[in-house]
Design an enzyme around this catalytic site. Structure first.
Site, PDB file in Angstrom:
ATOM      1  N   MET A 129     -14.909   1.882   1.958  1.00  0.00           N
ATOM      2  CA  MET A 129     -16.081   2.377   1.841  1.00  0.00           C
ATOM      3  C   MET A 129     -17.047   1.546   2.349  1.00  0.00           C
ATOM      4  O   MET A 129     -17.558   0.487   1.684  1.00  0.00           O
ATOM      5  CB  MET A 129     -16.282   3.073   0.458  1.00  0.00           C
ATOM      6  CG  MET A 129     -17.771   3.548   0.233  1.00  0.00           C
ATOM      7  SD  MET A 129     -17.409   4.318  -1.475  1.00  0.00           S
ATOM      8  CE  MET A 129     -18.986   4.383  -2.011  1.00  0.00           C
ATOM      9  N   TYR A 133     -22.765  -1.596  -8.623  1.00  0.00           N
ATOM     10  CA  TYR A 133     -22.216  -0.963  -7.484  1.00  0.00           C
ATOM     11  C   TYR A 133     -22.245   0.415  -7.712  1.00  0.00           C
ATOM     12  O   TYR A 133     -22.520   1.006  -8.689  1.00  0.00           O
ATOM     13  CB  TYR A 133     -21.052  -1.742  -6.913  1.00  0.00           C
ATOM     14  CG  TYR A 133     -19.678  -1.484  -7.953  1.00  0.00           C
ATOM     15  CD1 TYR A 133     -19.481  -0.959  -8.864  1.00  0.00           C
ATOM     16  CD2 TYR A 133     -18.518  -2.389  -7.326  1.00  0.00           C
ATOM     17  CE1 TYR A 133     -18.331  -0.759  -9.542  1.00  0.00           C
ATOM     18  CE2 TYR A 133     -17.637  -2.533  -7.983  1.00  0.00           C
ATOM     19  CZ  TYR A 133     -17.353  -1.532  -9.135  1.00  0.00           C
ATOM     20  OH  TYR A 133     -16.103  -1.511  -9.792  1.00  0.00           O
ATOM     21  N   GLU A 134     -22.039   1.155  -6.444  1.00  0.00           N
ATOM     22  CA  GLU A 134     -22.215   2.572  -6.381  1.00  0.00           C
ATOM     23  C   GLU A 134     -23.453   2.924  -6.782  1.00  0.00           C
ATOM     24  O   GLU A 134     -23.751   4.024  -7.264  1.00  0.00           O
ATOM     25  CB  GLU A 134     -21.275   3.326  -7.498  1.00  0.00           C
ATOM     26  CG  GLU A 134     -19.896   3.913  -6.705  1.00  0.00           C
ATOM     27  CD  GLU A 134     -20.108   4.236  -5.627  1.00  0.00           C
ATOM     28  OE1 GLU A 134     -19.169   3.861  -4.604  1.00  0.00           O
ATOM     29  OE2 GLU A 134     -20.729   5.143  -5.293  1.00  0.00           O
ATOM     30  N   GLY A 135     -24.432   2.333  -6.456  1.00  0.00           N
ATOM     31  CA  GLY A 135     -25.844   2.693  -6.977  1.00  0.00           C
ATOM     32  C   GLY A 135     -26.065   1.987  -8.114  1.00  0.00           C
ATOM     33  O   GLY A 135     -25.551   2.447  -9.043  1.00  0.00           O
ATOM     34  N   GLN A 185     -29.406   5.559 -10.426  1.00  0.00           N
ATOM     35  CA  GLN A 185     -28.878   6.556 -11.004  1.00  0.00           C
ATOM     36  C   GLN A 185     -29.767   7.482 -11.813  1.00  0.00           C
ATOM     37  O   GLN A 185     -29.794   8.537 -11.985  1.00  0.00           O
ATOM     38  CB  GLN A 185     -27.476   6.321 -11.814  1.00  0.00           C
ATOM     39  CG  GLN A 185     -26.540   5.689 -11.193  1.00  0.00           C
ATOM     40  CD  GLN A 185     -25.868   6.444 -10.106  1.00  0.00           C
ATOM     41  OE1 GLN A 185     -25.708   7.370 -10.214  1.00  0.00           O
ATOM     42  NE2 GLN A 185     -25.385   5.590  -9.074  1.00  0.00           N
TER      43      GLN A 185
END
Ligand SMILES: Cc1cc2nc3c(=O)[nH]c(=O)nc-3n(C[C@H](O)[C@H](O)[C@H](O)COP(=O)(O)OP(=O)(O)OC[C@H]3O[C@@H](n4cnc5c(N)ncnc54)[C@H](O)[C@@H]3O)c2cc1C
Length: 592
Positions: A164, A441-443, A448
């Site tokens: 990704m 990671y992943e925001g 969030q």
């Protein structure tokens, strides 16, 4: 480190006794034919075996050896390629995949448990299939039929993996700033130019091909996030007959040296005129990528839980054996020079906090997974919409709260071992290092929280919140008259959350800083309340059986601990939320 034991008993309890999944599966057309309680138990047992026997033994050596880069090629640590082959050959890469393209079509409620086991065994290893599964989901939802037919079967089979590619050096949280470009070509393909950083699994030696999902901008695209498109860019080009052709014009420039997950290759990826194909319509890339990101966000939350579980297993084993001092109430094992440390109140506080957060987290992630299954498979439009709304609301909570609790539990586990938790020998320090990235990671978890408080709560005028709160109220009012010791504090927690939500909706109208000032603490109050709901439901399922079996007695004891010692954290968090944003802006930038 202790040998990893898959928590199969608890998984079965959550699925079968708390959520009674077989009733749900039987009603859902796509699932009724593929899964029932017995099949689920067999799959989970096998996943536990591969996690314990094949993946977990590589945890320490993978950390010590790490990945290596040599002239663009990346090698994973010894044992990883063989373990990955065993994983792929076992069909584990396609568990949740669409049967039309060779996947097994299992519900998310099952793949979530498998993800937990694989990540408990070895988080670095777990990232490779997790990214592949997320990429498959985005392709399945947004790619053309031709791309799906060409790529999905090999990705489900695990012979090809996915990555990704979002982040660039100057564009992390704010993806609207990306500079990677895509030029349309006469044959319908695109030429991709740009450089991405921090790409997990961007290059490695586990699979024959790597399918990159790359965010880039088309010529003349609108500025910011509205001008982002998504492209499928394979490492090795695929011929019309499906065989592998030439290397694409992309390469791995280097890999990062980092705090943890050292066996996961974190790559700088250079796209130097690489050939790619658009996924979904031009400028719709971020929305398409969100399909992948939402999947990854629950998966990352589960990574946090997985590390907490592994840390707990080590800590309990150690606390039963390590002898130091006598219990405050007098010797418990007088034949020994001292008592095992599990007798001490503070050690019990740490162990029970870990156990309560892990088991609450497992129930919560399974609950979110069940909503994903309902949203995907239900024929009832109202049920589908409701489940989609719950997923939208709960995804940021699952990502941030499960990983924040993951760090807390791994830290408790380290402390239970004292100085032995700090040195390498016992493995606890690796879990602390490995879990930390899950909050980032992943925001980041800050982002969030903004998503929850801003987009989901204020953005829906509180409607999404009311959906979840009313489900809890319905449970406490109707389901469990004899569970007052749990339902009363649960109702009080929902009262607190109601009040904070109303406060947020009101304050957000007048001061744009209030949402960001409140969001992290608000998400934590939300998370503790959601876990309280899970614990009340678990207590309901365990209550009548506690005399029969230690498992249920332990459940009830842990439920009582959660309500007595963990849930009250919401009071100080609520006070912080209500203090508002003023005190955050008393200093100007130079005064820091
Ligand atoms: C090991 C590792 C693996 C990774 N894997 C991948 C991958 O596979 N693919 C990929 O594309 N990326 C990957 N990433 C990148 C990761 O997702 C980003 O690092 C992360 O999203 C944060 O972006 P950033 O580092 O640029 O931080 P920044 O965006 O610069 O943020 C810095 C700080 O500012 C805060 N902040 C930023 N904007 C706001 C705002 N509007 N409001 C409040 N606070 C704000 C953030 O919360 C953070 O605390 C990986 C990173 C690492 C370290």
């Amino acid at each position: 480190m202790s040998v990893y034991k898959a928590p199969l008993r608890d998984m079965r309890f959550v699925l079968n006794e708390v959520f009674e999944v077989s009733r749900l599966w039987a009603q859902l057309p796509g699932l009724a034919e593929v899964i029932d309680e017995e099949t689920a138990a067999a799959i989970l047992e096998e996943a536990g075996n591969i996690s314990t026997d094949i993946i977990a033994p590589l945890l320490r050596s993978g950390d010590e050896q790490g990945c290596t880069w040599n002239d663009g090629e990346v090698s994973t640590p010894d044992g990883f390629p063989a373990a990955y082959r065993a994983f792929a050959e076992g069909g584990w890469g396609g568990v949740g995949g669409d049967p039309e393209f060779g996947g097994m079509g299992m519900p998310k409620a099952i793949s979530a448990q498998i993800e937990e086991m694989v990540n408990s065994a070895n988080l670095s290893f777990g990232l490779y299939p997790m990214l592949t599964a997320g990429a498959c989901l985005a392709l399945k939802a947004h790619a053309s039929q031709e791309l799906k037919e060409r790529y999905l079967p090999n990705m489900y089979a695990g012979t090809w993996t996915g990555s990704m590619c979002l982040t660039e050096a100057h564009a992390g949280t704010d993806l609207g700033l990306i500079r990677t470009k895509a030029e349309p070509q006469a044959d319908g393909s695109y030429t991709i130019r740009g450089s991405k950083i921090f790409i997990s699994g961007g290059e490695h030696d586990l699979s024959e091909n790597i399918i990159h999902l790359v965010l880039a901008k088309l010529p003349g695209a609108p500025a910011g996030a509205k001008g982002i498109s998504l492209f499928l860019v394979p490492k090795v080009l695929v011929n019309a007959d499906g065989s592998l052709g030439d290397r694409n014009a992309l390469s791995c420039g280097s890999i990062e040296h980092k705090m943890g997950i050292k066996a996961s290759a974190t790559c700088v990826m250079n796209f130097d005129g690489a050939t790619g194909w658009i996924v979904d319509a031009p400028n719709k890339g971020l929305a398409a990528m969100f399909t992948m990101m939402n999947y990854e966000r629950l998966g990352v939350g589960i990574q946090g839980l997985a590390q907490g579980e592994r840390s707990y297993q080590n800590a309990v084993e150690y606390a039963r054996e390590r002898i130091q001092s006598r219990a405050p109430t007098g010797p418990q094992e007088s034949e020994k020079a001292a008592d095992p440390i599990i007798v001490h109140p503070d050690v019990r506080r740490m162990l029970l906090t870990m156990k309560a957060l892990n088991e609450g987290g497992r129930a919560f992630s399974s609950y979110v997974a069940l909503q994903l299954d309902t949203a995907k498979y239900s024929e009832d439009e109202t049920a589908r919409t409701r489940a989609q709304e719950l997923v939208a609301l709960l995804t940021p909570v699952a990502k941030a709260f499960l990983t924040d609790m993951g760090l807390e539990t791994t830290l408790h586990g380290q402390m239970v071992l004292g100085g032995h938790g700090y040195i390498r020998e016992w493995g606890q320090e690796q879990l602390v290092r490995d879990v930390r990235i899950t909050q980032i990671y992943e925001g980041t978890n800050g982002i969030q929280s903004l998503d929850l408080a801003g987009r989901k709560i204020v953005g829906s005028g509180g409607a999404l919140y009311r959906l979840f709160a009313s489900e809890i109220r319905h449970f406490t009012a109707n389901d469990c008259a004899d569970l007052g010791e749990f339902t009363q504090p649960l109702n009080a927690a929902v009262d607190t959350l109601d009040e904070l939500t109303a406060w947020l909706l009101d304050r957000a109208q007048n001061n744009p800083n209030e949402i960001g000032a409140a969001s992290v603490e608000y998400l934590h109050v939300f998370g503790y309340t959601a876990y309280a709901y899970m614990w009340a439901r678990m207590a309901k399922a365990a209550m009548d059986k506690q005399a029969e079996d230690d498992f249920y007695a332990s459940k009830m004891g842990t439920a009582r601990f959660y309500f007595a010692r963990v849930l009250p954290r919401i009071h100080s968090l609520s006070a912080s939320v209500k203090a508002g944003s003023d005190s955050l802006y008393l200093l100007d930038a130079a005064q820091f």
